[in-house]
Design a protein around this motif. Structure first.
Motif, short mmCIF file in Angstrom:
data_model
loop_
_atom_site.label_atom_id
_atom_site.label_comp_id
_atom_site.label_asym_id
_atom_site.label_seq_id
_atom_site.Cartn_x
_atom_site.Cartn_y
_atom_site.Cartn_z
N LYS A 192 0.69 -1.00 -0.09
CA LYS A 192 -0.16 -0.07 -0.06
C LYS A 192 0.89 1.24 0.25
N GLY A 193 2.14 1.23 -0.13
CA GLY A 193 3.05 2.25 -0.45
C GLY A 193 4.05 2.38 0.65
N SER A 194 3.99 1.55 1.80
CA SER A 194 4.79 1.70 2.76
C SER A 194 6.57 1.51 2.05
N GLN A 195 7.35 2.22 2.86
CA GLN A 195 8.81 2.12 2.15
C GLN A 195 9.40 0.71 2.90
N GLY A 196 8.94 0.32 4.08
CA GLY A 196 9.76 -1.00 4.43
C GLY A 196 9.75 -0.80 6.04
N ILE A 197 10.92 -0.47 6.72
CA ILE A 197 11.20 -0.55 8.00
C ILE A 197 11.32 0.98 8.36
N TYR A 198 10.44 1.26 9.48
CA TYR A 198 10.52 2.53 9.92
C TYR A 198 11.14 2.54 11.26
N LEU A 199 11.96 3.50 11.51
CA LEU A 199 12.66 3.92 12.83
C LEU A 199 12.21 5.46 13.50
N TYR A 200 11.57 5.15 14.73
CA TYR A 200 10.90 6.15 15.34
C TYR A 200 11.72 6.28 16.70
N MET A 201 11.82 7.59 17.12
CA MET A 201 12.40 7.92 18.40
C MET A 201 11.23 7.96 19.45
N PHE A 202 11.10 7.02 20.47
CA PHE A 202 9.93 7.03 21.49
C PHE A 202 10.10 7.39 22.53
N ASN A 203 9.50 8.69 22.94
CA ASN A 203 9.48 9.22 24.26
C ASN A 203 8.79 8.47 25.29
N THR A 204 9.58 7.87 26.21
CA THR A 204 9.08 7.02 27.27
C THR A 204 8.23 8.10 28.33
N GLU A 205 8.58 9.29 28.21
CA GLU A 205 7.92 10.19 29.34
C GLU A 205 6.34 10.68 28.94
N ASP A 206 6.32 10.81 27.65
CA ASP A 206 4.93 11.32 27.26
C ASP A 206 4.29 10.43 26.19
N GLY A 207 5.02 9.43 25.72
CA GLY A 207 4.30 8.49 24.79
C GLY A 207 4.23 9.01 23.34
N GLU A 208 5.15 10.12 23.09
CA GLU A 208 5.01 10.70 21.72
C GLU A 208 6.44 9.77 20.93
N ALA A 209 5.91 9.89 19.62
CA ALA A 209 6.60 9.07 18.64
C ALA A 209 7.13 10.15 17.46
N THR A 210 8.45 9.98 17.25
CA THR A 210 8.76 11.09 16.12
C THR A 210 9.64 10.05 15.07
N LEU A 211 9.12 10.06 13.84
CA LEU A 211 9.94 9.47 12.57
C LEU A 211 11.07 9.98 12.49
N TYR A 212 12.20 9.02 12.54
CA TYR A 212 13.62 9.35 12.29
C TYR A 212 14.18 8.96 11.14
N SER A 213 13.79 7.87 10.53
CA SER A 213 14.27 7.40 9.14
C SER A 213 13.21 6.25 8.73
#
Length: 351
Positions: free
Chosen positions: A19-40
């Motif tokens: 469906k268009g995914s590039q493959g494997i995504y790396l996020y940085m997950f913040n264990t304090e507030d549950g926010e995830a930031t896409l890194y690569s």
């Protein structure tokens, strides 16, 4: 290089790529507030299940396709980016699970379509060597549509890594192998076969901390089969539904995991349920279903719990998102944070 602050940890997401995914995504997950930031994002075809080496420096991913193109790949992770190392054919179609030993240079790939288990020896740098064993299983189960043939769905090492447990959805069996080693040469040697409830379809398993209790997730019946070890044999004690009482819809149980403290057990169900169940675990190993939660998305294929136990994340395959639940460390209860990670066809989450 990525300089993560104390509360941010790497989180990998495996996907299907039709469906268009590039493959494997790396996020940085913040264990304090549950926010995830896409890194690569790292290009890979249908990397539907992921596993890491003990030191976290190598990531392994299956390529869940037909036998001609089915592979398992190795990537190095330097804390910043994933770099492709090599891949090997799995010799069976639709590989859906990979397990990597911590203390042996071994990787195990479960070929769902091929009904087989492929054993690979790993090189010193984490690269995949050629396969050293292909274990073909045969048989069928009472469900003529889903159990027309052998379907190996997962393989798990015991904690001491002296044994491997192989779940076959197609035959309603778990085969226990001994990990034999002589002068650096490895072989899995079959020791015993456990029959699971007919028509249930064993998918994944979870052990308690002492490995005296084994909990088998039955995909087709959305049940947990509870086995207890005694005199070196596993005895079936009970089966419990992962659904609320009265649920009569279609099932598709997918994942089962303990909380980090082993006090609570969780199991997800796809089908028409789209739920995750919470069980408390008594000292005897007996389970008590406490609550069933909506996953706030469709087809919860896989979930994982942050290492500190404070968050549980569910990969909703059909709605292209990951639900982030906050988790109460004392009661195990979940609360939707309202935070969603938008990603195409997520099917595996790995911290």
């Amino acid at each position: 290089m990525l300089q993560s602050i104390a509360q941010e940890i790497p989180m990998f997401v495996g996907t299907y790529t039709h469906k268009g995914s590039q493959g494997i995504y790396l996020y940085m997950f913040n264990t304090e507030d549950g926010e995830a930031t896409l890194y690569s994002a790292t290009a890979a075809e249908d990397p539907s299940f992921l596993a890491k080496s003990k030191d976290g420096k190598t990531l392994y991913a299956v390529k869940e396709q037909d036998q001609k193109s089915a592979e398992v790949a190795a990537f190095t992770f330097d804390g910043d980016i994933l770099s492709f190392v090599n891949s090997q054919p799995t010799l069976g179609s639709s590989p859906c699970h990979v397990a990597v030993a911590k203390n042996h240079p071994l990787a195990l790939v479960s070929n769902y379509g091929g009904g087989s288990l492929t054993v690979f020896k790993l090189e010193d740098n984490g690269a995949l060597g050629e396969h050293i064993q292909l274990i073909q299983q045969e048989g069928q189960g009472p469900d003529k549509e889903r159990q027309e043939a052998s379907h190996v769905h997962s393989a798990f090492f015991s904690a001491d890594e002296e044994h491997v447990f192989v779940q076959n959805l197609g035959t309603d069996q778990i085969t226990i192998f001994r990990v034999a080693q002589e002068k650096g040469t490895y072989q899995l040697v079959e020791e015993t076969v456990i029959s699971t409830p007919a028509g249930g379809g064993p998918r994944h398993i979870a052990f308690d901390k002492k490995e005296e209790n084994m909990y088998v997730l039955l995909e087709m019946k959305a049940q947990i089969a509870h086995y207890k070890k005694g005199n070196k044999t596993w005895q079936l004690l009970d089966t419990l539904s992962i659904n609320d009482d009265g649920f009569t819809g279609e099932n598709g149980a997918a994942e089962i995991k303990f909380s980090p403290d082993f006090k609570f057990l969780y199991a997800s169900n796809r089908g028409e349920a789209n739920s995750i169940a919470l069980f408390s675990v008594e000292k005897s190993g007996t389970l008590k279903r406490e609550k069933v939660y909506a996953t706030e998305g469709e087809e919860p294929r896989n979930f994982n719990i942050s290492p500190d136990g404070r968050f549980l994340l569910v990969a909703n395959q059909s709605t292209d998102d990951i639900t982030v639940f906050a988790r109460d460390l004392n009661t195990g209860e979940l609360q939707d944070t309202g935070k969603k990670i938008e990603v195409s066809t997520p099917v595996c989450i790995l911290f």
